[in-house]
Design a protein around this motif. Structure first.
Motif, PDB file in Angstrom:
ATOM      1  N   GLY A   1       0.765  -1.114   0.117  1.00  0.00           N
ATOM      2  CA  GLY A   1      -0.033   0.181  -0.003  1.00  0.00           C
ATOM      3  C   GLY A   1       0.806   1.323   0.174  1.00  0.00           C
ATOM      4  N   ASN A   2       0.336   2.313   0.150  1.00  0.00           N
ATOM      5  CA  ASN A   2       0.961   3.760   0.356  1.00  0.00           C
ATOM      6  C   ASN A   2       1.705   3.872   1.596  1.00  0.00           C
ATOM      7  OD1 ASN A   2      -0.110   4.153  -2.401  1.00  0.00           O
ATOM      8  ND2 ASN A   2      -2.039   4.896  -1.574  1.00  0.00           N
ATOM      9  N   GLU A   3       2.553   4.872   1.263  1.00  0.00           N
ATOM     10  CA  GLU A   3       3.325   5.459   2.447  1.00  0.00           C
ATOM     11  C   GLU A   3       2.242   6.099   3.604  1.00  0.00           C
ATOM     12  OE1 GLU A   3       6.381   8.814   2.403  1.00  0.00           O
ATOM     13  OE2 GLU A   3       6.812   7.638   0.696  1.00  0.00           O
ATOM     14  N   LYS A   4       3.002   5.539   4.750  1.00  0.00           N
ATOM     15  CA  LYS A   4       2.039   5.993   6.004  1.00  0.00           C
ATOM     16  C   LYS A   4       2.737   7.307   6.429  1.00  0.00           C
ATOM     17  CE  LYS A   4       1.814   1.447   7.941  1.00  0.00           C
ATOM     18  NZ  LYS A   4       2.137   0.395   8.922  1.00  0.00           N
ATOM     19  N   PRO A   5       1.902   8.307   6.891  1.00  0.00           N
ATOM     20  CA  PRO A   5       0.382   8.051   7.717  1.00  0.00           C
ATOM     21  C   PRO A   5      -0.324   8.116   6.418  1.00  0.00           C
ATOM     22  CG  PRO A   5       1.184  10.511   8.353  1.00  0.00           C
ATOM     23  CD  PRO A   5       2.300   9.559   7.538  1.00  0.00           C
ATOM     24  N   ARG A   6      -1.526   7.106   6.438  1.00  0.00           N
ATOM     25  CA  ARG A   6      -2.433   7.289   5.302  1.00  0.00           C
ATOM     26  C   ARG A   6      -4.017   7.134   5.771  1.00  0.00           C
ATOM     27  NH1 ARG A   6      -0.124   1.245   3.392  1.00  0.00           N
ATOM     28  NH2 ARG A   6      -0.533   0.154   5.280  1.00  0.00           N
ATOM     29  N   LEU A   7      -4.143   7.229   7.069  1.00  0.00           N
ATOM     30  CA  LEU A   7      -5.625   7.241   7.602  1.00  0.00           C
ATOM     31  C   LEU A   7      -5.611   8.254   8.617  1.00  0.00           C
ATOM     32  CD1 LEU A   7      -8.170   5.697   7.886  1.00  0.00           C
ATOM     33  CD2 LEU A   7      -7.091   4.104   9.386  1.00  0.00           C
ATOM     34  N   PHE A   8      -6.586   8.952   8.455  1.00  0.00           N
ATOM     35  CA  PHE A   8      -6.836  10.525   9.270  1.00  0.00           C
ATOM     36  C   PHE A   8      -8.387  10.544   9.790  1.00  0.00           C
ATOM     37  CE2 PHE A   8      -3.659  10.767   5.562  1.00  0.00           C
ATOM     38  CZ  PHE A   8      -2.797  11.015   6.510  1.00  0.00           C
ATOM     39  N   ARG A   9      -8.524  10.942  10.951  1.00  0.00           N
ATOM     40  CA  ARG A   9      -9.966  11.022  11.546  1.00  0.00           C
ATOM     41  C   ARG A   9     -10.186  12.397  11.477  1.00  0.00           C
ATOM     42  NH1 ARG A   9      -7.218   8.320  15.912  1.00  0.00           N
ATOM     43  NH2 ARG A   9      -7.545   6.436  16.090  1.00  0.00           N
ATOM     44  N   TYR A  10     -11.660  12.550  11.299  1.00  0.00           N
ATOM     45  CA  TYR A  10     -12.258  14.021  11.509  1.00  0.00           C
ATOM     46  C   TYR A  10     -13.662  13.943  12.341  1.00  0.00           C
ATOM     47  CZ  TYR A  10      -9.793  15.070   6.877  1.00  0.00           C
ATOM     48  OH  TYR A  10      -8.963  15.271   5.974  1.00  0.00           O
ATOM     49  N   PRO A  11     -12.907  13.724  13.716  1.00  0.00           N
ATOM     50  CA  PRO A  11     -14.114  13.308  14.892  1.00  0.00           C
ATOM     51  C   PRO A  11     -15.171  14.228  14.926  1.00  0.00           C
ATOM     52  CG  PRO A  11     -11.903  13.471  15.787  1.00  0.00           C
ATOM     53  CD  PRO A  11     -11.748  14.023  14.303  1.00  0.00           C
ATOM     54  N   GLU A  12     -14.983  15.540  14.721  1.00  0.00           N
ATOM     55  CA  GLU A  12     -16.295  16.308  14.720  1.00  0.00           C
ATOM     56  C   GLU A  12     -17.264  16.094  13.548  1.00  0.00           C
ATOM     57  OE1 GLU A  12     -13.159  18.077  14.380  1.00  0.00           O
ATOM     58  OE2 GLU A  12     -12.787  17.680  16.317  1.00  0.00           O
ATOM     59  N   GLU A  13     -16.800  15.762  12.573  1.00  0.00           N
ATOM     60  CA  GLU A  13     -17.634  15.464  11.317  1.00  0.00           C
ATOM     61  C   GLU A  13     -18.113  14.089  11.082  1.00  0.00           C
ATOM     62  OE1 GLU A  13     -14.506  17.578   9.629  1.00  0.00           O
ATOM     63  OE2 GLU A  13     -15.944  19.062   8.622  1.00  0.00           O
ATOM     64  N   GLU A  14     -17.331  13.262  12.175  1.00  0.00           N
ATOM     65  CA  GLU A  14     -17.594  11.721  12.233  1.00  0.00           C
ATOM     66  C   GLU A  14     -17.205  11.170  10.825  1.00  0.00           C
ATOM     67  OE1 GLU A  14     -21.182  10.205  13.783  1.00  0.00           O
ATOM     68  OE2 GLU A  14     -21.009  11.869  15.412  1.00  0.00           O
ATOM     69  N   SER A  15     -16.092  11.686  10.158  1.00  0.00           N
ATOM     70  CA  SER A  15     -15.625  11.068   9.088  1.00  0.00           C
ATOM     71  C   SER A  15     -14.124  10.923   9.016  1.00  0.00           C
ATOM     72  CB  SER A  15     -15.748  12.446   8.127  1.00  0.00           C
ATOM     73  OG  SER A  15     -17.063  12.923   8.054  1.00  0.00           O
ATOM     74  N   LEU A  16     -13.624  10.190   7.952  1.00  0.00           N
ATOM     75  CA  LEU A  16     -12.359   9.644   7.784  1.00  0.00           C
ATOM     76  C   LEU A  16     -11.681  10.115   6.620  1.00  0.00           C
ATOM     77  CD1 LEU A  16     -12.763   6.168   9.395  1.00  0.00           C
ATOM     78  CD2 LEU A  16     -11.655   7.764  10.427  1.00  0.00           C
ATOM     79  N   ARG A  17     -10.414  10.191   6.134  1.00  0.00           N
ATOM     80  CA  ARG A  17      -9.792  10.178   5.083  1.00  0.00           C
ATOM     81  C   ARG A  17      -8.703   9.037   4.962  1.00  0.00           C
ATOM     82  NH1 ARG A  17      -5.389  13.053   3.471  1.00  0.00           N
ATOM     83  NH2 ARG A  17      -5.437  14.523   5.229  1.00  0.00           N
ATOM     84  N   ASN A  18      -8.711   8.312   4.002  1.00  0.00           N
ATOM     85  CA  ASN A  18      -7.613   7.175   3.702  1.00  0.00           C
ATOM     86  C   ASN A  18      -6.814   7.171   2.452  1.00  0.00           C
ATOM     87  OD1 ASN A  18      -8.289   4.579   2.332  1.00  0.00           O
ATOM     88  ND2 ASN A  18     -10.161   5.266   2.822  1.00  0.00           N
ATOM     89  N   LYS A  19      -5.785   6.772   2.432  1.00  0.00           N
ATOM     90  CA  LYS A  19      -4.995   6.716   1.151  1.00  0.00           C
ATOM     91  C   LYS A  19      -4.128   5.616   1.281  1.00  0.00           C
ATOM     92  CE  LYS A  19      -1.627  10.319   2.352  1.00  0.00           C
ATOM     93  NZ  LYS A  19      -0.572  11.138   1.960  1.00  0.00           N
ATOM     94  N   MET A  20      -4.990   4.256   1.730  1.00  0.00           N
ATOM     95  CA  MET A  20      -4.430   3.216   2.059  1.00  0.00           C
ATOM     96  C   MET A  20      -3.783   2.368   0.815  1.00  0.00           C
ATOM     97  SD  MET A  20      -5.302   3.140   5.133  1.00  0.00           S
ATOM     98  CE  MET A  20      -4.800   1.571   5.699  1.00  0.00           C
ATOM     99  N   GLY A  21      -4.396   2.476  -0.215  1.00  0.00           N
ATOM    100  CA  GLY A  21      -3.762   1.969  -1.460  1.00  0.00           C
ATOM    101  C   GLY A  21      -3.733   0.420  -1.549  1.00  0.00           C
ATOM    102  N   PHE A  22      -4.958  -0.232  -1.231  1.00  0.00           N
ATOM    103  CA  PHE A  22      -5.045  -1.775  -1.476  1.00  0.00           C
ATOM    104  C   PHE A  22      -4.058  -2.398  -0.706  1.00  0.00           C
ATOM    105  CE2 PHE A  22      -7.699  -1.710  -5.825  1.00  0.00           C
ATOM    106  CZ  PHE A  22      -8.646  -0.934  -4.902  1.00  0.00           C
ATOM    107  N   ASN A  23      -3.618  -1.983   0.759  1.00  0.00           N
ATOM    108  CA  ASN A  23      -2.591  -2.679   1.412  1.00  0.00           C
ATOM    109  C   ASN A  23      -3.399  -4.077   1.889  1.00  0.00           C
ATOM    110  OD1 ASN A  23      -4.273  -1.051   2.919  1.00  0.00           O
ATOM    111  ND2 ASN A  23      -3.170  -1.918   4.580  1.00  0.00           N
ATOM    112  N   ASN A  24      -2.680  -5.467   1.447  1.00  0.00           N
ATOM    113  CA  ASN A  24      -3.354  -6.545   1.649  1.00  0.00           C
ATOM    114  C   ASN A  24      -2.252  -7.787   1.575  1.00  0.00           C
ATOM    115  OD1 ASN A  24      -4.445  -8.561  -0.900  1.00  0.00           O
ATOM    116  ND2 ASN A  24      -3.991  -6.313  -1.469  1.00  0.00           N
ATOM    117  N   LEU A  25      -2.793  -8.758   1.972  1.00  0.00           N
ATOM    118  CA  LEU A  25      -1.766 -10.056   2.257  1.00  0.00           C
ATOM    119  C   LEU A  25      -1.759 -10.977   0.786  1.00  0.00           C
ATOM    120  CD1 LEU A  25      -2.423 -11.216   5.845  1.00  0.00           C
ATOM    121  CD2 LEU A  25      -0.446  -9.822   5.045  1.00  0.00           C
TER     122      LEU A  25
END
Ligand SMILES: Cc1cc2nc3c(=O)[nH]c(=O)nc-3n(C[C@H](O)[C@H](O)[C@H](O)COP(=O)(O)O)c2cc1C
Length: 359
Positions: A103-127
């Motif tokens: 997958g993509n370089e870290k950090p790649r997962l971010f929280r927006y708690p006030e808006e109960e949202s997330l942003r991710n750029k994981m890039g299909f990291n998987n086994l």
């Protein structure tokens, strides 16, 4: 573990503490720790008591209830035994690619708690497909529907994407209950180009050959950033190739927030627009395709809106991160209350009692 424990109450009292601690950690570290503990706990947890009257029949399958877990939370099919112990009607694992991918370089997962949202750029990291298949085979599904979401490897050029999807279809068609073609992630460069007519046609044609040998429900997951025309031509292709459904939607690009895809409440309106267009077109073209709704569904009211628009099966991801298991238990009890209010007994009756907008 004793099945006399009231898990709904247990989760209600423990989740706030768990969430507070998890939210002190980096989002991806918290995710990994959570999946690892779910993997362990899943083995010992009892089945959730099933109620026949929430069952939904769709795509030739019987779902325990209409609320499922969306792809991306259990990418490697490691925690199926945990998720199926909750009152989820179905669980979608993946995205899995033929070869393992970091997958993509870290950090790649971010929280927006006030808006109960997330942003991710994981890039299909998987086994990778072999390991995910092994995990799937050895998981305790508790009789629930398990979907597998398929993606191409980053190194595979778009012109050869069809080969990745064909090999994944062949690999998973005996062990999954349904399969999803994912060409809507914003985190694999150029992937969304495959959502255009030519790209999709090539993939559907390639998979049609596999489907002659073994036919299991096949769906396509679309993006909330598609224009009206693109959405209508996707329905036409889905009809032409007799696909079983469309999953709407993946995450959205919001450049002002940074790279990656945004999910949760910030995605809600965009996703809803796409679902409504698709549901209308599915109805208009007398399509047999099912629409699975996902994207910004956070409350029971969001579910009601989706059901009133004509949809049946829904999935959640981000709302689960913020609300945890208590949210899923609450959906079940709120649906029960809605049945009582309407004097209905089955999901079909409940759905029929709504004033469906798309009809
Ligand atoms: C961290 C993260 C990873 C995701 N990974 C995948 C994935 O691998 N495959 C996929 O089809 N969707 C993936 N998604 C998208 C979700 O399945 C879902 O379509 C999207 O988040 C919108 O639903 P939500 O608003 O309920 O989160 C991911 C979402 C998040 C937040």
């Amino acid at each position: 573990m004793c099945s006399c424990i009231n898990f709904s109450n247990l989760y209600k009292s423990t989740y706030p503490f768990f969430k507070k601690s998890a939210f002190l950690l980096d989002a991806e570290v918290a995710h990994e720790l959570t999946i690892n503990s779910m993997k362990l706990m899943g083995k010992y947890l009892p089945n959730h008591e099933r109620a026949d009257n929430f069952q939904v029949k769709a795509m030739g399958l019987t779902f325990d209830n209409p609320i499922g877990l969306a792809a991306g939370l259990d990418k490697n099919a490691e925690a199926i035994s945990y998720f199926t112990h909750l009152p989820f009607g179905f669980v979608e694992v993946g995205t899995v690619t033929p070869l393992p991918q970091i997958g993509n370089e870290k950090p790649r997962l971010f929280r927006y708690p006030e808006e109960e949202s997330l942003r991710n750029k994981m890039g299909f990291n998987n086994l990778g497909a072999d390991k995910v298949l092994e995990n799937l085979k050895f998981s305790n599904r508790r009789g629930k529907i398990i979907g597998v979401n398929l993606g191409k490897n980053k190194v595979t050029p778009n012109e050869q994407a069809v080969l990745d999807y064909r090999s994944l279809y062949k690999k998973f068609c005996d062990d999954a209950d349904y399969l999803v073609i994912n060409v809507s992630s914003p985190n694999t460069p150029g992937l969304r180009d495959l959502l255009k007519d030519k790209g999709l046609r090539e993939i559907f044609e390639g998979l049609a050959i596999e489907r002659v040998n073994k036919k299991i429900p096949l769906l396509i997951k679309v993006s909330p950033d598609m224009g009206d025309e693109e959405l209508l031509s996707t329905v036409a292709l889905v009809n032409e190739f007799s696909l079983d459904g469309i999953i709407a939607t993946n995450t959205t690009i919001m450049k002002d927030r940074g790279d990656g895809g945004v999910s949760g409440k910030l995605l809600s309106l965009k996703s809803k627009r796409v679902r409504e267009i698709l549901l209308k077109e599915i109805s208009k073209t007398h399509s047999k395709a099912e629409l699975i709704g996902v994207g910004g569904i956070s409350t029971f009211n969001d579910l009601m809106d989706f059901w009133k628009a004509g949809g049946k099966l829904a999935q959640i991801y981000t709302a689960f991160v913020y609300g945890g298991p208590p949210l899923i238990y609450s959906f079940e009890s709120l649906l029960k209350a809605e049945y009582n209010k309407r004097g209905v007994i089955t999901f079909e009756e409940f759905h029929d009692s709504l004033n469906i907008i798309s009809k």
